[in-house]
Design an enzyme around this catalytic site. Structure first.
Site, mmCIF file in Angstrom:
data_model
loop_
_atom_site.group_PDB
_atom_site.id
_atom_site.type_symbol
_atom_site.label_atom_id
_atom_site.label_comp_id
_atom_site.label_asym_id
_atom_site.label_seq_id
_atom_site.Cartn_x
_atom_site.Cartn_y
_atom_site.Cartn_z
ATOM 1 N N TYR A 124 0.866 -1.185 0.000
ATOM 2 C CA TYR A 124 0.000 0.000 0.000
ATOM 3 C C TYR A 124 0.899 1.230 0.000
ATOM 4 O O TYR A 124 2.068 1.165 -0.387
ATOM 5 C CB TYR A 124 -0.908 -0.123 1.246
ATOM 6 C CG TYR A 124 -1.990 0.894 1.359
ATOM 7 C CD1 TYR A 124 -3.026 0.933 0.424
ATOM 8 C CD2 TYR A 124 -1.988 1.818 2.407
ATOM 9 C CE1 TYR A 124 -4.030 1.888 0.536
ATOM 10 C CE2 TYR A 124 -3.000 2.763 2.521
ATOM 11 C CZ TYR A 124 -4.010 2.796 1.580
ATOM 12 O OH TYR A 124 -4.995 3.726 1.692
ATOM 13 N N ARG A 177 -5.980 10.757 -10.847
ATOM 14 C CA ARG A 177 -5.313 11.420 -9.724
ATOM 15 C C ARG A 177 -4.872 10.347 -8.735
ATOM 16 O O ARG A 177 -5.498 10.110 -7.709
ATOM 17 C CB ARG A 177 -6.277 12.415 -9.062
ATOM 18 C CG ARG A 177 -5.608 13.430 -8.155
ATOM 19 C CD ARG A 177 -6.251 13.409 -6.784
ATOM 20 N NE ARG A 177 -5.830 12.249 -6.026
ATOM 21 C CZ ARG A 177 -6.523 11.648 -5.082
ATOM 22 N NH1 ARG A 177 -7.710 12.073 -4.753
ATOM 23 N NH2 ARG A 177 -6.062 10.587 -4.440
ATOM 24 N N LYS A 195 -5.801 -1.536 -2.484
ATOM 25 C CA LYS A 195 -6.920 -1.245 -1.577
ATOM 26 C C LYS A 195 -7.680 -2.529 -1.253
ATOM 27 O O LYS A 195 -8.050 -2.779 -0.106
ATOM 28 C CB LYS A 195 -7.883 -0.242 -2.230
ATOM 29 C CG LYS A 195 -7.287 1.148 -2.442
ATOM 30 C CD LYS A 195 -7.498 2.063 -1.240
ATOM 31 C CE LYS A 195 -6.757 3.375 -1.449
ATOM 32 N NZ LYS A 195 -6.821 4.253 -0.286
ATOM 33 N N GLU A 267 -12.107 5.521 -6.344
ATOM 34 C CA GLU A 267 -10.775 5.783 -5.805
ATOM 35 C C GLU A 267 -9.940 6.583 -6.795
ATOM 36 O O GLU A 267 -9.814 6.219 -7.969
ATOM 37 C CB GLU A 267 -10.094 4.443 -5.530
ATOM 38 C CG GLU A 267 -8.835 4.538 -4.709
ATOM 39 C CD GLU A 267 -9.088 4.933 -3.267
ATOM 40 O OE1 GLU A 267 -9.901 4.285 -2.600
ATOM 41 O OE2 GLU A 267 -8.462 5.902 -2.801
ATOM 42 N N ASP A 268 -9.372 7.664 -6.297
ATOM 43 C CA ASP A 268 -8.372 8.422 -7.061
ATOM 44 C C ASP A 268 -8.855 8.900 -8.431
ATOM 45 O O ASP A 268 -8.112 8.858 -9.418
ATOM 46 C CB ASP A 268 -7.055 7.624 -7.149
ATOM 47 C CG ASP A 268 -6.381 7.519 -5.775
ATOM 48 O OD1 ASP A 268 -6.997 7.929 -4.774
ATOM 49 O OD2 ASP A 268 -5.239 7.032 -5.709
ATOM 50 N N ASP A 290 -13.739 6.920 -1.413
ATOM 51 C CA ASP A 290 -12.734 6.753 -0.360
ATOM 52 C C ASP A 290 -11.996 8.052 -0.082
ATOM 53 O O ASP A 290 -11.686 8.372 1.065
ATOM 54 C CB ASP A 290 -11.748 5.684 -0.842
ATOM 55 C CG ASP A 290 -10.772 5.262 0.216
ATOM 56 O OD1 ASP A 290 -11.168 5.203 1.392
ATOM 57 O OD2 ASP A 290 -9.615 4.972 -0.133
ATOM 58 N N ASP A 291 -11.707 8.813 -1.130
ATOM 59 C CA ASP A 291 -10.904 10.030 -0.977
ATOM 60 C C ASP A 291 -11.706 11.153 -0.329
ATOM 61 O O ASP A 291 -11.153 11.979 0.391
ATOM 62 C CB ASP A 291 -10.361 10.467 -2.336
ATOM 63 C CG ASP A 291 -9.508 9.368 -2.938
ATOM 64 O OD1 ASP A 291 -8.489 9.016 -2.327
ATOM 65 O OD2 ASP A 291 -9.896 8.822 -3.990
ATOM 66 N N ASN A 432 -0.270 12.032 -0.083
ATOM 67 C CA ASN A 432 0.480 10.794 -0.301
ATOM 68 C C ASN A 432 1.097 10.778 -1.697
ATOM 69 O O ASN A 432 0.604 11.458 -2.573
ATOM 70 C CB ASN A 432 -0.470 9.597 -0.178
ATOM 71 C CG ASN A 432 -1.044 9.482 1.216
ATOM 72 O OD1 ASN A 432 -0.341 9.612 2.191
ATOM 73 N ND2 ASN A 432 -2.347 9.254 1.287
#
Ligand SMILES: O=C([O-])CC(=O)C(=O)O
Ligand SMILES: [Mg+2]
Length: 533
Positions: A124, A177, A195, A267-268, A290-291, A432
């Site tokens: 991760y 992203r 994830k 996600e992202d 999630d973000d 991150n």
């Protein structure tokens, strides 16, 4: 409900006998037919390597295909951990772990579950970020499902190519992203894969129920477009109607193929799509971003814990964010919502205690017209302020939160300004991976002369300052989504509401969870080897 009652609410029946609930019963190692001999060894879901017992070697035509020794899973684990530790380069550890996942899935999860602290930063954040950047070169066997513009009109057929029928959780990205690393196109696949490995290792969702998906609509990353090893569509990103249509077909196909109860974790995605997708599909699908939502829950939980050190209630504090995207506005909104629950004040009032800075400076009312819609609620009355350090001096926050995706923004000046205003400045550098963190743990502690309370998105080692050892907190959505997802699945929920996110941060406020815990455990995957009849 007692521990022996395994009737499951969420349509999450343990078809393949993978969960703790069925540990004591021998199972048939189903593939399409009964796997045996060579094919049994090559099937990562059933392979045990040298741990196949004498009886299994006889019954499953394995004699001669393995050397004589029979190892325990524990000894295999010890050997693998020893081997992993020989690699100094984190990416090599990542590749070794991915190889293990493809060779012997239970052993992979046994390692992960038993060595979470050591292996989380490998499978991760932060190593997964580097893996995505180099995915084209390190690519071996494909993982997950790729849905590209080429599959337009045929997405349902693509979903049907996936070998597992009982999918419960999908993590999907379009790679625009990836962490704070930007557009990595199709190579973002490492993120859903990583994830979902946590969904299994930490949330106990069985591997066969997890489906990583990357939607490839092209990339605007010139470096990748010119990289001969790039694995995705070599074109610029589709946008507008073309993008919306592909995503709509995807969302409809998922529901058609897996039903109403499959959890879809976005996600992202880039900001400009993330908010819209969540708004568009939250009333028709079981979706979770999630973000936006995961990060918000974890950070709120962290803030509530930090209040014990800082004193006061949430509403007594002033918050300044650097970064007004998914994470920043998501956290800000959940803080305001929780303040409303605690004080009874309208949310609009509470929002005024929260200020955001984006790449153009402090978000203020004079900028309102030109702001993206998700930033508008944060445009408060104030004169324009360009620099972060000036915003700190003007707003006088007690809490500074970095969600900018840009590293090194909490400079010495900024941290010192926070330390001049506060006895214990709370500083969260959440971007991150490590390279994008707004500041390091060492910087936060040193520049505040050991007074900062610090947490980050990526892990930092403990740091000694002035003879005292400081252990930084980690505020990463990994601390919430696996458990949140499991909760959603076993409760049989079909929509995600903000109250569930608040409940997830305030889990200690729940009524006696004794039976619930037992129940949850019985639904969780166990990576121990099964006995084959
Ligand atoms: O993946 C992580 O470590 C946290 C996260 O969602 C992000 O940074 O986008
Ligand atoms: Mg993310």
């Amino acid at each position: 409900m007692d521990g022996g009652d395994y009737s499951v609410a969420g349509g999450v029946e343990d078809v393949y006998g993978e969960d703790a609930a069925s540990m004591d019963q021998p199972v048939t190692p189903w593939t399409v037919s009964v796997a045996s001999g060579y094919s049994l060894m090559r099937d990562p879901r059933h392979n045990k390597g040298l741990a196949f017992t004498e009886k299994e070697r006889d019954a499953h035509y394995l004699r001669g295909l393995l050397p004589p020794v029979v190892l325990t899973q524990e000894l295999q684990e010890k050997k693998l951990m020893h081997n992993l530790r020989q690699y100094q380069v984190p990416l090599q550890r990542y590749m070794a772990l991915m190889d293990l996942q493809e060779r012997n899935e239970r052993l992979f999860y046994k390692l992960l579950v038993d060595n979470v602290e050591e292996l989380l930063p490998v499978v991760y954040t932060p190593t997964v970020g580097e893996a995505c950047q180099k995915y084209g070169s390190i690519f071996r066997r494909p993982q997950g499902l790729y849905v590209s513009l080429k599959e337009k009109g045929k997405i349902l057929e693509v979903l049907k190519n996936w070998p597992q029928r009982s999918v419960q959780v999908i993590v999907v990205t379009d790679g625009e992203r990836i962490l704070g690393l930007g557009d990595l196109g199709c190579q973002g696949m490492g993120i859903p894969v990583g994830k979902l490995s946590l969904y299994t290792a930490l949330g106990g969702v069985r591997p066969s129920a997890c489906l990583p998906i990357t939607i490839d609509v092209g990339t605007n990353n010139e470096k990748l477009l010119n990289d001969e090893f790039y694995i995705g569509l070599r074109q610029r990103r589709a946008t507008g109607q073309e993008y919306a249509e592909l995503l709509h077909e995807f969302m409809s196909a998922v529901k058609q193929n897996y039903g109403e109860k499959v959890l879809i974790q976005f996600e992202d995605f880039a900001n400009h799509n993330a908010f819209e997708l969540l708004a568009r599909y939250s009333s028709s699908h079981l979706v979770f971003n999630d973000d936006i939502q995961g990060t918000a829950s974890v950070v709120l939980a962290g803030l509530l814990a930090a209040l014990r050190l800082l004193g006061g209630t949430l509403a007594d504090h002033r918050f300044l964010f650097l970064g007004a995207g998914e994470a920043g506005t998501g956290i800000a909104e959940l803080i305001a919502l929780e303040m409303s629950k605690q004080t009874g004040n309208p949310i609009e009032e509470n929002r005024k205690k929260i200020w955001l800075v984006d790449s153009r400076g402090l978000i203020v009312d004079s900028r309102k017209e030109s702001l993206q819609h998700f930033k508008k609620p944060w445009a408060h009355e104030h004169e324009p302020v360009k620099e972060l350090v000036d915003a700190v001096k003007a707003i006088k926050p007690t809490v500074l939160i970095g969600t900018s995706g840009v590293g090194k923004q909490f400079t010495k000046e900024v941290v010192e300004a926070m330390a001049a205003l506060n006895e214990k400045p709370l500083i969260m550098a959440l971007s991150n991976p490590t390279s994008q963190a707004e500041c390091t743990a060492e910087e936060a502690y040193t520049w505040s002369e050991g007074r900062a309370i610090f947490a980050s998105g990526s892990p930092f080692d403990p740091f000694e300052y002035d003879g005292k050892v400081f252990v930084p907190g980690q505020a990463n959505n990994a601390y919430i989504f696996p458990g949140f997802g499991l909760g959603v699945k076993i409760s049989g929920a079909i929509r995600v509401h903000d109250d569930m996110l608040l409940a997830a941060c305030l889990a200690s406020h729940l009524p006696q969870p004794k039976d619930l815990v037992k129940y949850a455990e019985s639904c969780m995957y166990s990576p121990k080897y099964r006995t084959y009849r």
